[in-house]
Design a protein around this motif. Structure first.
Motif, PDB file in Angstrom:
ATOM      1  N   ALA A 115       0.797  -1.044  -0.018  1.00 46.30           N
ATOM      2  CA  ALA A 115       0.102   0.012  -0.218  1.00 46.30           C
ATOM      3  C   ALA A 115       0.896   1.428   0.038  1.00 46.30           C
ATOM      4  CB  ALA A 115      -0.916  -0.011   1.326  1.00 46.30           C
ATOM      5  N   PRO A 116       0.311   2.413  -0.529  1.00 46.76           N
ATOM      6  CA  PRO A 116       1.003   3.633  -0.402  1.00 46.76           C
ATOM      7  C   PRO A 116       1.054   3.880   1.310  1.00 46.76           C
ATOM      8  CG  PRO A 116      -0.822   3.867  -1.940  1.00 46.76           C
ATOM      9  CD  PRO A 116      -0.822   2.344  -1.214  1.00 46.76           C
ATOM     10  N   LYS A 117       2.212   4.388   1.760  1.00 44.19           N
ATOM     11  CA  LYS A 117       2.307   4.622   3.066  1.00 44.19           C
ATOM     12  C   LYS A 117       2.425   6.036   3.189  1.00 44.19           C
ATOM     13  CE  LYS A 117       6.262   3.784   6.344  1.00 44.19           C
ATOM     14  NZ  LYS A 117       7.612   3.212   6.461  1.00 44.19           N
ATOM     15  N   LYS A 118       3.391   7.015   2.693  1.00 45.01           N
ATOM     16  CA  LYS A 118       3.353   8.431   2.651  1.00 45.01           C
ATOM     17  C   LYS A 118       4.094   9.140   1.465  1.00 45.01           C
ATOM     18  CE  LYS A 118       7.721   8.530   5.174  1.00 45.01           C
ATOM     19  NZ  LYS A 118       8.495   8.670   6.222  1.00 45.01           N
ATOM     20  N   VAL A 119       3.789  10.196   1.251  1.00 45.21           N
ATOM     21  CA  VAL A 119       4.097  10.978   0.387  1.00 45.21           C
ATOM     22  C   VAL A 119       5.194  12.111   0.937  1.00 45.21           C
ATOM     23  CG1 VAL A 119       3.828  12.455  -1.936  1.00 45.21           C
ATOM     24  CG2 VAL A 119       2.490  10.459  -1.485  1.00 45.21           C
ATOM     25  N   VAL A 120       6.355  12.449   0.308  1.00 45.20           N
ATOM     26  CA  VAL A 120       7.118  13.417   0.939  1.00 45.20           C
ATOM     27  C   VAL A 120       7.488  14.395  -0.140  1.00 45.20           C
ATOM     28  CG1 VAL A 120       9.081  14.118   2.114  1.00 45.20           C
ATOM     29  CG2 VAL A 120       7.921  12.043   2.832  1.00 45.20           C
ATOM     30  N   ILE A 121       6.954  15.630  -0.207  1.00 41.96           N
ATOM     31  CA  ILE A 121       7.433  16.588  -1.280  1.00 41.96           C
ATOM     32  C   ILE A 121       8.217  17.843  -0.471  1.00 41.96           C
ATOM     33  CG2 ILE A 121       5.515  16.324  -2.422  1.00 41.96           C
ATOM     34  CD1 ILE A 121       3.980  18.491  -1.204  1.00 41.96           C
ATOM     35  N   CYS A 122       9.364  18.180  -1.443  1.00 31.23           N
ATOM     36  CA  CYS A 122      10.326  18.954  -0.827  1.00 31.23           C
ATOM     37  C   CYS A 122      10.547  20.238  -1.998  1.00 31.23           C
ATOM     38  CB  CYS A 122      11.630  18.387  -0.775  1.00 31.23           C
ATOM     39  SG  CYS A 122      11.707  17.111   0.297  1.00 31.23           S
ATOM     40  N   LEU A 123      10.871  21.189  -1.718  1.00 27.36           N
ATOM     41  CA  LEU A 123      11.250  22.233  -2.615  1.00 27.36           C
ATOM     42  C   LEU A 123      12.300  23.114  -1.793  1.00 27.36           C
ATOM     43  CD1 LEU A 123       8.013  24.183  -3.571  1.00 27.36           C
ATOM     44  CD2 LEU A 123       9.681  23.395  -5.181  1.00 27.36           C
ATOM     45  N   GLY A 124      13.427  23.643  -2.603  1.00 25.08           N
ATOM     46  CA  GLY A 124      14.400  24.252  -1.815  1.00 25.08           C
ATOM     47  C   GLY A 124      15.585  24.110  -2.842  1.00 25.08           C
ATOM     48  N   GLY A 125      16.750  24.566  -2.392  1.00 26.92           N
ATOM     49  CA  GLY A 125      17.983  24.564  -3.088  1.00 26.92           C
ATOM     50  C   GLY A 125      19.170  25.148  -1.871  1.00 26.92           C
ATOM     51  N   GLU A 126      20.237  25.896  -2.695  1.00 28.11           N
ATOM     52  CA  GLU A 126      21.329  26.301  -2.395  1.00 28.11           C
ATOM     53  C   GLU A 126      21.031  27.402  -1.395  1.00 28.11           C
ATOM     54  OE1 GLU A 126      23.826  24.222  -1.910  1.00 28.11           O
ATOM     55  OE2 GLU A 126      22.762  22.757  -3.014  1.00 28.11           O
ATOM     56  N   SER A 127      20.070  28.398  -1.977  1.00 29.29           N
ATOM     57  CA  SER A 127      19.993  29.602  -1.432  1.00 29.29           C
ATOM     58  C   SER A 127      19.318  29.615  -0.059  1.00 29.29           C
ATOM     59  CB  SER A 127      18.985  30.452  -2.359  1.00 29.29           C
ATOM     60  OG  SER A 127      18.974  31.910  -1.774  1.00 29.29           O
ATOM     61  N   SER A 128      19.970  30.457   0.788  1.00 25.14           N
ATOM     62  CA  SER A 128      19.308  30.616   2.188  1.00 25.14           C
ATOM     63  C   SER A 128      18.842  32.017   2.305  1.00 25.14           C
ATOM     64  CB  SER A 128      20.335  30.390   3.413  1.00 25.14           C
ATOM     65  OG  SER A 128      21.419  31.504   3.067  1.00 25.14           O
ATOM     66  N   ASP A 129      18.530  32.645   1.029  1.00 27.01           N
ATOM     67  CA  ASP A 129      17.771  33.981   1.096  1.00 27.01           C
ATOM     68  C   ASP A 129      16.369  33.896   1.644  1.00 27.01           C
ATOM     69  OD1 ASP A 129      17.278  36.724   0.379  1.00 27.01           O
ATOM     70  OD2 ASP A 129      16.157  36.080  -1.249  1.00 27.01           O
ATOM     71  N   GLU A 130      16.062  34.722   2.598  1.00 28.35           N
ATOM     72  CA  GLU A 130      14.804  34.755   3.320  1.00 28.35           C
ATOM     73  C   GLU A 130      13.796  34.853   2.421  1.00 28.35           C
ATOM     74  OE1 GLU A 130      12.739  37.815   6.225  1.00 28.35           O
ATOM     75  OE2 GLU A 130      14.592  37.005   7.033  1.00 28.35           O
ATOM     76  N   ASN A 131      13.564  35.186   1.209  1.00 27.81           N
ATOM     77  CA  ASN A 131      12.448  35.438   0.488  1.00 27.81           C
ATOM     78  C   ASN A 131      12.265  34.269  -0.334  1.00 27.81           C
ATOM     79  OD1 ASN A 131      11.754  38.078   1.072  1.00 27.81           O
ATOM     80  ND2 ASN A 131      13.235  38.983  -0.407  1.00 27.81           N
ATOM     81  N   TYR A 132      13.300  33.637  -0.546  1.00 28.48           N
ATOM     82  CA  TYR A 132      13.348  32.341  -1.542  1.00 28.48           C
ATOM     83  C   TYR A 132      12.929  31.229  -0.602  1.00 28.48           C
ATOM     84  CZ  TYR A 132      15.045  28.247  -3.917  1.00 28.48           C
ATOM     85  OH  TYR A 132      15.245  27.122  -4.509  1.00 28.48           O
ATOM     86  N   VAL A 133      13.310  30.994   0.663  1.00 31.22           N
ATOM     87  CA  VAL A 133      12.649  30.199   1.711  1.00 31.22           C
ATOM     88  C   VAL A 133      11.085  30.259   1.810  1.00 31.22           C
ATOM     89  CG1 VAL A 133      12.845  29.079   3.854  1.00 31.22           C
ATOM     90  CG2 VAL A 133      14.942  29.881   2.590  1.00 31.22           C
ATOM     91  N   ILE A 134      10.745  31.545   1.934  1.00 29.37           N
ATOM     92  CA  ILE A 134       9.468  32.066   2.062  1.00 29.37           C
ATOM     93  C   ILE A 134       8.468  31.382   1.148  1.00 29.37           C
ATOM     94  CG2 ILE A 134       7.655  33.826   2.705  1.00 29.37           C
ATOM     95  CD1 ILE A 134       9.766  34.867   4.403  1.00 29.37           C
ATOM     96  N   ALA A 135       8.952  31.741  -0.261  1.00 26.15           N
ATOM     97  CA  ALA A 135       8.250  31.236  -1.511  1.00 26.15           C
ATOM     98  C   ALA A 135       8.436  29.854  -1.456  1.00 26.15           C
ATOM     99  CB  ALA A 135       9.179  31.812  -2.623  1.00 26.15           C
ATOM    100  N   CYS A 136       9.282  28.781  -1.004  1.00 24.56           N
ATOM    101  CA  CYS A 136       9.168  27.571  -1.003  1.00 24.56           C
ATOM    102  C   CYS A 136       8.171  26.990  -0.139  1.00 24.56           C
ATOM    103  CB  CYS A 136      10.593  27.054  -0.919  1.00 24.56           C
ATOM    104  SG  CYS A 136      11.883  27.262  -2.049  1.00 24.56           S
ATOM    105  N   LEU A 137       8.301  27.631   0.983  1.00 24.88           N
ATOM    106  CA  LEU A 137       7.131  27.194   2.167  1.00 24.88           C
ATOM    107  C   LEU A 137       5.618  27.483   1.546  1.00 24.88           C
ATOM    108  CD1 LEU A 137       8.904  28.266   5.477  1.00 24.88           C
ATOM    109  CD2 LEU A 137       8.846  26.114   4.410  1.00 24.88           C
ATOM    110  N   GLY A 138       5.339  28.698   0.988  1.00 25.29           N
ATOM    111  CA  GLY A 138       4.299  29.032   0.361  1.00 25.29           C
ATOM    112  C   GLY A 138       3.916  28.354  -0.700  1.00 25.29           C
ATOM    113  N   ALA A 139       4.721  27.757  -1.648  1.00 23.37           N
ATOM    114  CA  ALA A 139       4.494  26.977  -2.509  1.00 23.37           C
ATOM    115  C   ALA A 139       3.882  25.705  -1.976  1.00 23.37           C
ATOM    116  CB  ALA A 139       5.679  26.723  -3.609  1.00 23.37           C
ATOM    117  N   LEU A 140       4.880  25.084  -0.907  1.00 27.60           N
ATOM    118  CA  LEU A 140       4.456  23.517  -0.505  1.00 27.60           C
ATOM    119  C   LEU A 140       3.120  23.779   0.091  1.00 27.60           C
ATOM    120  CD1 LEU A 140       7.837  22.616   0.881  1.00 27.60           C
ATOM    121  CD2 LEU A 140       6.485  21.642  -0.985  1.00 27.60           C
ATOM    122  N   ASN A 141       2.846  24.878   0.938  1.00 29.77           N
ATOM    123  CA  ASN A 141       1.694  24.971   1.561  1.00 29.77           C
ATOM    124  C   ASN A 141       0.317  24.885   0.663  1.00 29.77           C
ATOM    125  OD1 ASN A 141      -0.547  25.282   3.480  1.00 29.77           O
ATOM    126  ND2 ASN A 141       0.099  27.474   3.911  1.00 29.77           N
TER     127      ASN A 141
END
Length: 184
Positions: free
Chosen positions: A30-56
């Motif tokens: 059976a399917p157990k779980k799905v893990v989705i990730c977004l991110g990269g090498e940048s630790s810029d605050e706007n980039y991280v917030i955009a990743c979190l918003g897209a994942l949400n």
């Protein structure tokens, strides 16, 4: 219960019981779980917030921050966020599975199918065009800098043949390649 979850419990489970000669439904893959990730090498605050918003928006759950590994830290400063991650289970997982298979992947340009899995209970792939998700298109200016989308499907399978059987039952069409045929 959404239609894809209903399909698994009413069609795929019964089909697996008949084809695999399994005596109890708890032994079924059976399917157990799905893990989705977004991110990269940048630790810029706007980039991280955009990743979190897209994942949400994509996952429908609040993501948590992925931090830099200690080996990649600059100086002795605190660990900086570089992206986000969401784990989907149960009904939300089936809803995401359905959305991915029937709405997102058909919108991908030059989609050649999903490669045959190489692991016995995890299937991973990367989606480079994040705007295949319809809900992100109107918000293009906020997410245009976000990198590729990584997705991991975790199954309760014991070997690769069970992954194939489960994948075909869930209507995931794996495209074989030369390496898979040579391994057999």
């Amino acid at each position: 219960m959404n239609t894809f979850e209903k399909h698994y419990y009413e069609v795929v489970q019964k089909d697996l019981i008949l084809s695999e000669n399994i005596s109890t439904s708890s032994l079924l893959p059976a399917p157990k779980k799905v893990v989705i990730c977004l991110g990269g090498e940048s630790s810029d605050e706007n980039y991280v917030i955009a990743c979190l918003g897209a994942l949400n928006i994509i996952g429908g759950q609040k993501p948590y921050i992925i931090q830099q590994p200690p080996s990649q830290q600059r100086n002795n400063s605190s660990r900086e966020g570089i992206g986000g991650k969401v784990t989907l289970r149960k009904a939300i997982m089936y809803l995401f599975f359905y959305k991915l298979l029937f709405h997102v992947l058909p919108r991908v340009r030059q989609f050649e199918g999903l490669r045959v899995p190489f692991h016995e209970n995890i299937y991973c792939f990367v989606l480079k065009d994040l705007f295949s998700f319809e809900e992100l298109v109107p918000l293009f200016p906020y997410f245009e800098e976000v990198g590729s989308f990584q997705c991991q499907f975790h199954f309760t399978t014991k070997d690769i043949s069970e992954v194939h059987v489960l994948g075909h039952g869930l209507q995931v069409c794996f495209v074989s390649n030369g390496k898979e045929e040579k391994r057999k």
